[in-house]
Motif scaffolding. Structure first.
Motif, PDB file in Angstrom:
ATOM      1  N   ASP A 165       0.833  -1.192   0.000  1.00 29.24           N
ATOM      2  CA  ASP A 165       0.000   0.000   0.000  1.00 29.24           C
ATOM      3  C   ASP A 165       0.876   1.254   0.000  1.00 29.24           C
ATOM      4  OD1 ASP A 165      -2.739   0.598  -0.091  1.00 29.24           O
ATOM      5  OD2 ASP A 165      -2.601   1.429   1.934  1.00 29.24           O
ATOM      6  N   PHE A 191       2.427   1.837  -3.331  1.00 30.56           N
ATOM      7  CA  PHE A 191       1.557   2.525  -4.302  1.00 30.56           C
ATOM      8  C   PHE A 191       1.580   4.032  -4.049  1.00 30.56           C
ATOM      9  CE2 PHE A 191      -2.611   3.989  -5.889  1.00 30.56           C
ATOM     10  CZ  PHE A 191      -2.455   3.619  -7.223  1.00 30.56           C
ATOM     11  N   ASP A 192       1.593   4.413  -2.779  1.00 31.18           N
ATOM     12  CA  ASP A 192       1.702   5.846  -2.454  1.00 31.18           C
ATOM     13  C   ASP A 192       2.965   6.441  -3.079  1.00 31.18           C
ATOM     14  OD1 ASP A 192      -0.557   5.508  -1.004  1.00 31.18           O
ATOM     15  OD2 ASP A 192       0.306   6.008   0.949  1.00 31.18           O
ATOM     16  N   CYS A 193       4.078   5.721  -2.917  1.00 33.64           N
ATOM     17  CA  CYS A 193       5.359   6.216  -3.448  1.00 33.64           C
ATOM     18  C   CYS A 193       5.331   6.282  -4.970  1.00 33.64           C
ATOM     19  CB  CYS A 193       6.500   5.286  -3.040  1.00 33.64           C
ATOM     20  SG  CYS A 193       7.082   5.559  -1.394  1.00 33.64           S
ATOM     21  N   THR A 206       2.993   6.784  -6.923  1.00 42.90           N
ATOM     22  CA  THR A 206       2.160   7.861  -7.463  1.00 42.90           C
ATOM     23  C   THR A 206       2.571   9.226  -6.912  1.00 42.90           C
ATOM     24  OG1 THR A 206       0.518   7.441  -5.741  1.00 42.90           O
ATOM     25  CG2 THR A 206       0.168   6.358  -7.847  1.00 42.90           C
ATOM     26  N   ASP A 207       3.760   9.295  -6.369  1.00 41.44           N
ATOM     27  CA  ASP A 207       4.284  10.555  -5.847  1.00 41.44           C
ATOM     28  C   ASP A 207       5.592  10.841  -6.585  1.00 41.44           C
ATOM     29  OD1 ASP A 207       5.566  12.554  -4.477  1.00 41.44           O
ATOM     30  OD2 ASP A 207       5.096  11.770  -2.486  1.00 41.44           O
ATOM     31  N   ARG A 245       8.853  10.696  -4.821  1.00 39.12           N
ATOM     32  CA  ARG A 245       9.328   9.450  -4.198  1.00 39.12           C
ATOM     33  C   ARG A 245       9.315   8.267  -5.154  1.00 39.12           C
ATOM     34  NH1 ARG A 245       5.943   8.176   0.800  1.00 39.12           N
ATOM     35  NH2 ARG A 245       4.222   8.931  -0.472  1.00 39.12           N
ATOM     36  N   LEU A 301       1.777   0.504 -15.104  1.00 41.23           N
ATOM     37  CA  LEU A 301       1.412   1.920 -14.976  1.00 41.23           C
ATOM     38  C   LEU A 301       2.470   2.876 -15.520  1.00 41.23           C
ATOM     39  CD1 LEU A 301      -0.095   1.932 -11.358  1.00 41.23           C
ATOM     40  CD2 LEU A 301      -1.253   1.477 -13.521  1.00 41.23           C
ATOM     41  N   PRO A 305       3.831   3.824 -18.392  1.00 41.92           N
ATOM     42  CA  PRO A 305       3.616   4.849 -19.434  1.00 41.92           C
ATOM     43  C   PRO A 305       2.821   6.053 -18.923  1.00 41.92           C
ATOM     44  CG  PRO A 305       3.140   2.640 -20.268  1.00 41.92           C
ATOM     45  CD  PRO A 305       3.340   2.503 -18.788  1.00 41.92           C
ATOM     46  N   ALA A 306       1.853   5.783 -18.054  1.00 42.10           N
ATOM     47  CA  ALA A 306       1.059   6.895 -17.518  1.00 42.10           C
ATOM     48  C   ALA A 306       1.863   7.695 -16.500  1.00 42.10           C
ATOM     49  CB  ALA A 306      -0.213   6.363 -16.878  1.00 42.10           C
ATOM     50  N   LEU A 307       2.589   7.004 -15.647  1.00 37.44           N
ATOM     51  CA  LEU A 307       3.393   7.715 -14.638  1.00 37.44           C
ATOM     52  C   LEU A 307       4.443   8.592 -15.313  1.00 37.44           C
ATOM     53  CD1 LEU A 307       3.826   4.739 -12.140  1.00 37.44           C
ATOM     54  CD2 LEU A 307       2.422   6.784 -11.791  1.00 37.44           C
ATOM     55  N   LEU A 315       4.162  10.090 -18.132  1.00 29.21           N
ATOM     56  CA  LEU A 315       3.512  11.309 -18.634  1.00 29.21           C
ATOM     57  C   LEU A 315       3.415  12.362 -17.542  1.00 29.21           C
ATOM     58  CD1 LEU A 315       0.506  10.054 -20.812  1.00 29.21           C
ATOM     59  CD2 LEU A 315       2.507  11.326 -21.583  1.00 29.21           C
ATOM     60  N   PHE A 316       2.986  11.914 -16.349  1.00 29.54           N
ATOM     61  CA  PHE A 316       2.880  12.886 -15.245  1.00 29.54           C
ATOM     62  C   PHE A 316       4.259  13.396 -14.831  1.00 29.54           C
ATOM     63  CE2 PHE A 316      -1.284  10.794 -14.612  1.00 29.54           C
ATOM     64  CZ  PHE A 316      -2.080  11.922 -14.573  1.00 29.54           C
TER      65      PHE A 316
END
Lengths: 224, 198
Positions: free
Chosen positions: A4, A7-9, A11-12, A15, A38, A40-42, A44-45
């Protein structure tokens, strides 16, 4: 770090490439697969951080009455949710309260019926059955039996309890151990009372229990 | 340094000028969110201004038991949804985003970045609103999941599921675009290469 937190890391942006996450990914196949899915999407961000300054022109000069109403209603809703996700905090408090009541009842009944109903019997409120505590010499073994039962299946999963998510059994166990330890320290005063919490976690899955633990930080930092 | 909650308490007590500090702290993230959500810089500036003005006007209803950021993003989320409902579908208006200047970058970097931004705006516009908004709150506003959950009135796990599903869809679309652009032009940077595809 558990899945868990990974996943936080992930999407940050700050980190996403941390050594802690890399270490977790190195030993967790499921998170590696998720990261690969994920990526390719990460990316992009990531490319957009930091965002450029805006160059637009705001025309609003006074607060629109309907937006002020939204602000007031939002404040009211956030306040009534106790500044925590409403469902989960309520869940924690409800189960903590249920645990206290249950423990009190068990204590009273135990003292009244001690001769006939051995203290070694506990009722699982999920399956509505009596568990022979003699099979589980220690409290933690008993708690883990509850954990196994929830993990085996049978537990209905809602949208917020994805079967594909991510903790390993060892991490689940550790997280529940931590939760109960903290509840024992802070709230319930004894393992027996804390343990009542685990069978109380129905119809939500164990996964939800852990999410509950995650937001239960007011109980203490060691929960997750 | 005073926390947001401390500042708001002082604002409530009459030191209204301190609200400026809250604006300075939160405006960049709010603009990132609104810019992505509305794909129009003037509309984004308006939405942020509207949200901040409303927060100020309703300041007496603020309570330090919830985070100021959660509150103001909840307001902005509503404002942006209302703006989107009022408008026609976005069409190619995302192109406006491509022209935002990026200080200190070379013209090529600016071009590549603006193309990525435009691509992302288009991909986000294709997602269900709740997933797109959850992604914006996470990546543009930088909110933790518990605040996203509060702002969207969901559970923490629900917020994570929205972000994960949104990312999965975005990744799948980005990968398809990659493949298509690669097939057509054999370019390696295909979010950008896609733009040069006729």
């Amino acid at each position: 770090m558990n899945c868990d937190q990974a996943f936080d890391c992930l999407t940050d942006s700050a980190r996403r490439h941390s050594p802690e996450l890399a270490e977790h990914l190195a030993r967790c196949r499921r998170c590696r697969e998720m990261e690969a899915t994920l990526e390719p999407a990460l990316d992009l961000f990531d490319e957009l951080v930091p965002e450029p300054e805006m160059g637009g022109v705001a025309t609003a000069r006074i607060a629109a009455p309907d937006t002020v109403r939204v602000a007031e209603q939002s404040a009211s809703r956030l306040l009534s949710s106790g500044a925590r996700p409403p469902f989960r905090r309520t869940l924690v408090l409800r189960y903590a309260a249920a645990a206290m009541v249950g423990a009190a009842l068990m204590g009273v009944m135990g003292s009244i019926n001690n001769a006939h109903s051995p203290a070694s019997a506990s009722k699982c409120t999920w399956r509505n059955r009596v568990i022979d505590r003699a099979e589980y010499p220690t409290n933690i073994q008993f708690a883990r039996a509850c954990l196994d039962c929830h993990q085996r299946g049978e537990t209905p999963l809602d949208e917020g309890a994805q079967p594909s998510s991510t903790e390993t059994p060892a991490e689940l166990t550790a997280a529940v151990d931590n939760l109960m330890r903290e509840l024992w320290n802070r709230r319930t005063g004894s393992w027996d009372r804390a343990i009542v919490i685990v069978p109380q976690v129905q119809p939500q899955s164990l996964r939800n229990l852990l999410c509950t633990a995650e937001i239960a930080k007011p109980f203490g930092p060691s929960i997750v | 340094m005073l926390s947001d909650a401390q500042l708001m308490e002082l604002v409530q007590a009459g030191q209204t000028g301190l609200f400026d500090e809250l604006i300075i702290r939160h405006r960049p993230g709010l603009l990132r969110f609104a810019g992505s959500s509305l794909a129009d810089r003037d509309a984004a500036e308006d939405a942020v201004q509207e949200a901040l003005l409303a927060a100020f006007a309703a300041r007496r209803t603020y309570n330090p038991r919830f985070a100021f950021s959660t509150w103001v993003y909840t307001i902005l989320l509503n404002v942006c949804r209302r703006h989107r409902r009022r408008r026609q579908p976005m069409g190619d208006s995302g192109g406006d985003l491509a022209h935002w200047p990026a200080g200190g970058e070379s013209p090529l970097d600016q071009l590549l970045r603006s193309e990525t931004r435009e691509l992302l705006a288009e991909l986000l516009a294709e997602l269900p609103d709740v997933e797109a908004d959850a992604l914006r709150l996470r990546f543009f506003a930088g909110l933790p999941f518990d605040e996203i959950a509060l702002a969207m009135n969901s559970s923490v796990t629900g917020a994570k599921v929205r972000v994960r599903r949104g990312l999965e869809r975005l990744a799948a679309r980005a990968a398809r675009i990659h493949t298509t652009a690669g097939d057509c032009h054999d370019h390696s940077l295909s979010p950008h290469a896609r733009r040069s595809t006729p």
